[in-house]
Motif scaffolding. Structure first.
Motif, PDB file in Angstrom:
ATOM      1  N   GLU A   1       0.916  -1.150  -0.142  1.00 26.10           N
ATOM      2  CA  GLU A   1       0.000   0.028   0.283  1.00 26.10           C
ATOM      3  C   GLU A   1       0.910   1.259  -0.001  1.00 26.10           C
ATOM      4  O   GLU A   1       0.634   2.243  -0.483  1.00 26.10           O
ATOM      5  N   ILE A   2       2.096   1.247   0.838  1.00 23.15           N
ATOM      6  CA  ILE A   2       2.683   2.253   0.906  1.00 23.15           C
ATOM      7  C   ILE A   2       3.605   2.669  -0.489  1.00 23.15           C
ATOM      8  O   ILE A   2       3.609   3.653  -0.984  1.00 23.15           O
ATOM      9  N   VAL A   3       4.056   1.453  -0.955  1.00 28.18           N
ATOM     10  CA  VAL A   3       4.534   1.591  -2.421  1.00 28.18           C
ATOM     11  C   VAL A   3       3.778   1.973  -3.676  1.00 28.18           C
ATOM     12  O   VAL A   3       4.150   2.874  -4.300  1.00 28.18           O
ATOM     13  N   THR A   4       2.512   1.637  -3.443  1.00 28.51           N
ATOM     14  CA  THR A   4       1.660   1.915  -4.398  1.00 28.51           C
ATOM     15  C   THR A   4       1.251   3.485  -4.319  1.00 28.51           C
ATOM     16  O   THR A   4       1.286   3.961  -5.442  1.00 28.51           O
ATOM     17  N   VAL A   5       0.799   3.918  -3.221  1.00 30.12           N
ATOM     18  CA  VAL A   5       0.722   5.291  -2.928  1.00 30.12           C
ATOM     19  C   VAL A   5       1.633   6.221  -3.308  1.00 30.12           C
ATOM     20  O   VAL A   5       1.549   7.346  -4.266  1.00 30.12           O
ATOM     21  N   THR A   6       2.953   5.912  -3.216  1.00 31.71           N
ATOM     22  CA  THR A   6       4.322   6.802  -3.404  1.00 31.71           C
ATOM     23  C   THR A   6       4.684   6.466  -4.905  1.00 31.71           C
ATOM     24  O   THR A   6       5.565   7.391  -5.417  1.00 31.71           O
ATOM     25  N   HIS A   7       4.199   5.419  -5.549  1.00 29.10           N
ATOM     26  CA  HIS A   7       4.960   5.157  -6.713  1.00 29.10           C
ATOM     27  C   HIS A   7       3.895   5.208  -7.870  1.00 29.10           C
ATOM     28  O   HIS A   7       4.298   4.690  -8.923  1.00 29.10           O
ATOM     29  N   SER A   8       2.750   5.686  -7.662  1.00 29.72           N
ATOM     30  CA  SER A   8       1.927   5.628  -8.624  1.00 29.72           C
ATOM     31  C   SER A   8       1.002   7.055  -8.736  1.00 29.72           C
ATOM     32  O   SER A   8       1.124   7.757  -8.037  1.00 29.72           O
TER      33      SER A   8
ATOM     34  N   ASP B   1       8.371  10.915 -15.366  1.00 27.08           N
ATOM     35  CA  ASP B   1       9.257  12.039 -15.175  1.00 27.08           C
ATOM     36  C   ASP B   1       9.048  12.667 -13.772  1.00 27.08           C
ATOM     37  O   ASP B   1      10.108  12.953 -13.127  1.00 27.08           O
ATOM     38  N   GLU B   2       7.883  12.862 -13.327  1.00 27.12           N
ATOM     39  CA  GLU B   2       7.640  13.311 -12.177  1.00 27.12           C
ATOM     40  C   GLU B   2       8.261  12.608 -10.914  1.00 27.12           C
ATOM     41  O   GLU B   2       8.635  13.071  -9.976  1.00 27.12           O
ATOM     42  N   PHE B   3       7.943  11.375 -11.074  1.00 23.68           N
ATOM     43  CA  PHE B   3       8.329  10.217 -10.094  1.00 23.68           C
ATOM     44  C   PHE B   3       9.930  10.367  -9.892  1.00 23.68           C
ATOM     45  O   PHE B   3      10.412  10.527  -8.675  1.00 23.68           O
ATOM     46  N   GLN B   4      10.609  10.475 -11.219  1.00 30.84           N
ATOM     47  CA  GLN B   4      12.197  10.430 -11.117  1.00 30.84           C
ATOM     48  C   GLN B   4      12.730  11.901 -10.439  1.00 30.84           C
ATOM     49  O   GLN B   4      13.980  11.738  -9.820  1.00 30.84           O
TER      50      GLN B   4
ATOM     51  N   ALA C   1      10.954  13.317  -8.195  1.00 30.13           N
ATOM     52  CA  ALA C   1      10.958  12.888  -6.562  1.00 30.13           C
ATOM     53  C   ALA C   1      12.041  12.288  -6.080  1.00 30.13           C
ATOM     54  O   ALA C   1      12.600  12.622  -4.870  1.00 30.13           O
ATOM     55  N   VAL C   2      12.502  11.077  -6.699  1.00 32.24           N
ATOM     56  CA  VAL C   2      13.496  10.452  -6.285  1.00 32.24           C
ATOM     57  C   VAL C   2      14.822  11.276  -6.291  1.00 32.24           C
ATOM     58  O   VAL C   2      15.682  11.035  -5.286  1.00 32.24           O
ATOM     59  N   ALA C   3      15.124  11.954  -7.559  1.00 26.76           N
ATOM     60  CA  ALA C   3      16.380  12.607  -7.363  1.00 26.76           C
ATOM     61  C   ALA C   3      16.509  13.787  -6.284  1.00 26.76           C
ATOM     62  O   ALA C   3      17.443  13.827  -5.580  1.00 26.76           O
ATOM     63  N   ASP C   4      15.251  14.294  -5.893  1.00 29.88           N
ATOM     64  CA  ASP C   4      15.128  15.255  -4.810  1.00 29.88           C
ATOM     65  C   ASP C   4      15.465  14.675  -3.669  1.00 29.88           C
ATOM     66  O   ASP C   4      16.253  15.020  -2.759  1.00 29.88           O
ATOM     67  N   TRP C   5      14.902  13.481  -3.405  1.00 30.37           N
ATOM     68  CA  TRP C   5      15.282  12.507  -2.335  1.00 30.37           C
ATOM     69  C   TRP C   5      16.515  12.379  -1.954  1.00 30.37           C
ATOM     70  O   TRP C   5      17.350  12.581  -0.991  1.00 30.37           O
ATOM     71  N   LEU C   6      17.251  11.733  -3.014  1.00 33.26           N
ATOM     72  CA  LEU C   6      18.783  11.159  -2.960  1.00 33.26           C
ATOM     73  C   LEU C   6      19.593  12.426  -2.561  1.00 33.26           C
ATOM     74  O   LEU C   6      20.651  12.237  -2.015  1.00 33.26           O
ATOM     75  N   ALA C   7      19.362  13.492  -3.471  1.00 38.73           N
ATOM     76  CA  ALA C   7      20.126  14.972  -2.742  1.00 38.73           C
ATOM     77  C   ALA C   7      20.200  15.395  -1.417  1.00 38.73           C
ATOM     78  O   ALA C   7      20.986  15.725  -0.995  1.00 38.73           O
ATOM     79  N   THR C   8      19.062  14.980  -0.626  1.00 37.45           N
ATOM     80  CA  THR C   8      18.835  15.429   0.625  1.00 37.45           C
ATOM     81  C   THR C   8      18.941  14.381   1.653  1.00 37.45           C
ATOM     82  O   THR C   8      19.624  14.587   3.051  1.00 37.45           O
ATOM     83  N   ALA C   9      18.480  13.217   1.430  1.00 40.42           N
ATOM     84  CA  ALA C   9      18.148  12.152   2.441  1.00 40.42           C
ATOM     85  C   ALA C   9      19.777  11.696   2.989  1.00 40.42           C
ATOM     86  O   ALA C   9      20.614  11.483   1.978  1.00 40.42           O
TER      87      ALA C   9
ATOM     88  N   PRO D   1       2.205  13.777 -25.328  1.00 37.02           N
ATOM     89  CA  PRO D   1       2.034  12.282 -24.567  1.00 37.02           C
ATOM     90  C   PRO D   1       2.877  12.268 -23.380  1.00 37.02           C
ATOM     91  O   PRO D   1       3.818  12.548 -23.456  1.00 37.02           O
ATOM     92  N   VAL D   2       2.324  11.608 -22.355  1.00 35.58           N
ATOM     93  CA  VAL D   2       2.899  11.263 -21.143  1.00 35.58           C
ATOM     94  C   VAL D   2       2.694   9.715 -20.832  1.00 35.58           C
ATOM     95  O   VAL D   2       1.899   9.149 -21.096  1.00 35.58           O
ATOM     96  N   LEU D   3       3.682   9.543 -19.865  1.00 37.10           N
ATOM     97  CA  LEU D   3       3.454   7.884 -19.490  1.00 37.10           C
ATOM     98  C   LEU D   3       3.564   8.174 -17.685  1.00 37.10           C
ATOM     99  O   LEU D   3       4.008   8.491 -17.100  1.00 37.10           O
ATOM    100  N   VAL D   4       2.170   7.404 -17.410  1.00 33.29           N
ATOM    101  CA  VAL D   4       1.560   7.573 -15.977  1.00 33.29           C
ATOM    102  C   VAL D   4       1.900   6.384 -15.512  1.00 33.29           C
ATOM    103  O   VAL D   4       1.270   5.264 -15.834  1.00 33.29           O
ATOM    104  N   LYS D   5       2.551   6.274 -14.056  1.00 34.81           N
ATOM    105  CA  LYS D   5       2.580   5.285 -13.214  1.00 34.81           C
ATOM    106  C   LYS D   5       1.357   4.727 -12.802  1.00 34.81           C
ATOM    107  O   LYS D   5       0.964   5.524 -12.146  1.00 34.81           O
ATOM    108  N   GLN D   6       0.838   3.578 -12.962  1.00 36.79           N
ATOM    109  CA  GLN D   6      -0.317   3.044 -12.392  1.00 36.79           C
ATOM    110  C   GLN D   6      -0.165   2.309 -11.232  1.00 36.79           C
ATOM    111  O   GLN D   6       0.778   1.738 -11.062  1.00 36.79           O
ATOM    112  N   PRO D   7      -1.152   1.978 -10.305  1.00 40.93           N
ATOM    113  CA  PRO D   7      -1.103   1.126  -9.141  1.00 40.93           C
ATOM    114  C   PRO D   7      -0.908  -0.448  -9.925  1.00 40.93           C
ATOM    115  O   PRO D   7      -1.395  -0.628 -11.055  1.00 40.93           O
TER     116      PRO D   7
END
Lengths: 331, 331
Positions: free
Chosen positions: A127-134, A139-142, A144-152, A225-231
């Motif tokens: 459930e946690i992965v679904t909510v945070t990964h879809s 592009d938007e997801f990546q 978010a990952v890049a922002d996290w890697l830069a600070t965490a 055109p965009v690619l949307v991450k789905q549950p």
């Protein structure tokens, strides 16, 4: 064909110039590896497949080496780093989800309730992965990952997570590539997550990364055109999924495979079933001082059947404690 | 890191030697392309992305070019070549299936009943493909494909099917790779089928082929791991599946895309949505004498919405009749 002929002629003409430019062989390409059976086996294997006078020679396009990621190329304790991202992401997303303050498992994460967090079920984690990964574009997801890697920061080492890549493995990747290998990641981790850092950290380009994949939807939004991450998951690149991912995406059996857990066993078995010289290796986490020590009983990265298979079949077991002079680059 | 530093130093030291070995630019890399808008656009695009003094320069790892296969790299008439394989395979397998002699659609194939064959439904074709493409290991299947390619002849040209690769496209693939591009196939065809010939015919290695994928099962048989092709499809790499396949397997948006049908439109749209210089092109089958002429009304390779999109957006439309000096290498 014209261009092919041209290249062939150039190959001949330039052979001497290029030979003079080959890396000096007396330098040590693996400075973080202690002398020992593992290092000796690696160097011997590379010689076996690159020396064209030997029967074990393998042409460059067939020099495929595959690597698990979590616990093999970077650390995976105290929790998988992608799960650490997901937990942090719940905090970031919380303002848009007031309902989470009273809704498990989100309330446990937001309240930093250690006891409840330790008791998270597989269903909670999905459930946690679904909510945070879809629900966002790739592009938007990546981003978010890049922002996290830069600070965490990693809780034990107070370093960016990418600093927890293993220095000996970075050298090994470079060494194999310098010897004509293609290096692939074959990981249970999410493919869109890994691609954010794997090129910078490991020198592995996006198309040489195989991972688990969520469902994607192609949509035209405002004419673009965009690619949307789905549950939902389309492919789990773990256990028997690893040889399947290799067959699908690489389409050629590797000659070298590195893992650290039972999740990598099918990949090592599949690699071992090929002909010719092979390098099969398990990274053994046996260094609680510099990293962690865990194997047969661990929830994360359990290495039990794999240790037995390695002993039976003579695969290399890399001891982090004795085979690695240095574990992390920041040491 | 050690090896990286070494390579950097070598790069400097060897730059002069290598520059002297660069292909002679005055030779024609595209001899089968007539002078015209399509050829001019291709050459101009390559200059735009490879000349590092231009704002449109693209670093080599990002030079991704994607190609549909059927109708773009090789012919697709009178039926898709993979379907021709499947029909021939039914004959090969018939001795083990006496029941087929009275069972549609197999009886129509075995009796060479043209009328019944022309009326095959999509359901029939799925059944034929399932029977001929599952129940064996990937290795066994690829051996069957290789055997077929070695002996089967195209009904119109009496040539091996692989001889129906388009000579101008072979030159284009070589030309792009000589300019630092990675060339990928992104085809609705089966990935295990294409990998048998794509390396020899197109110079495209197995890991740069994206295609439709059947289900695979990992099994240990007599102690050896094998991958068994199962009935059922896991991924259809057509229409919206093409950008999804690209995102999953390449993980980077292409800068050049070639197709010939509406099934390629989503791939061209997705490529076109990226920044910077791009090459978007449709191969237009308008040469009934040397190949075939078909577009908006065709059952195979219908090009209808794609032609409209190309006109609207200024994409290149390659006329086989006027842009190609030669269609096939055997001419």
């Amino acid at each position: 064909m014209f261009v092919r002929l041209t290249q062939q002629r150039l190959t001949t003409v330039c052979a001497l110039a290029l030979a003079a430019c080959a890396p000096a062989t007396e330098s040590d390409p693996l400075p973080s590896w202690n002398d020992g059976a593992a290092r000796t086996r690696i160097v011997e294997f590379v010689r076996q497949v690159t020396d064209s006078t030997l029967a074990t020679f393998v042409p460059a396009p067939e020099r495929i080496a595959v690597f698990d990621n979590d616990g093999t190329l970077w650390a995976e304790q105290p929790i998988y780093f992608q799960l650490a991202f997901a937990l942090d992401r719940v905090h970031t997303m919380a303002p848009e989800h007031p309902e989470w303050s009273t809704q498990m498992p989100f309330s446990a994460i937001l309240g930093d309730d250690r006891e409840a967090l330790a008791a998270l079920t597989e269903h909670d984690i999905v459930e946690i992965v679904t909510v945070t990964h879809s629900g966002m574009t790739v592009d938007e997801f990546q981003t978010a990952v890049a922002d996290w890697l830069a600070t965490a920061r990693h809780p034990r080492f107070d370093q960016p997570y990418t600093a927890l890549a293993y220095q000996p493995m970075l050298e090994l990747l470079d060494y194999l590539r310098a010897n004509g290998f293609k290096t692939f990641i074959v990981s249970g981790g999410g493919i869109d997550f890994m691609r954010v850092f794997a090129e910078d950290v490991y020198g592995i380009t996006s198309e040489q990364i195989i991972g688990s994949m969520g469902k994607l939807l192609f949509e035209i939004r405002d004419g673009e055109p965009v690619l949307v991450k789905q549950p939902g998951i389309d492919f789990i690149d773990d256990k028997e999924g690893k040889p399947i991912g290799i067959a699908r995406i690489i389409g050629r059996r590797p000659i070298a495979a590195f893992g650290n857990s039972d999740g990598d066993l099918a990949m090592l078995q599949y690699t071992a079933a090929g002909p010719g010289a092979q390098l099969l290796a398990y990274i053994h986490h046996d260094d609680a001082d510099r990293e962690w020590a865990y194997d047969r009983e661990s929830h994360i990265g359990r290495l039990d059947r794999g240790l037995d298979a390695a002993a039976e079949r003579g695969w290399t077991v890399v001891s982090m404690k004795s085979d690695w002079r240095r574990v992390f680059g920041f040491e």
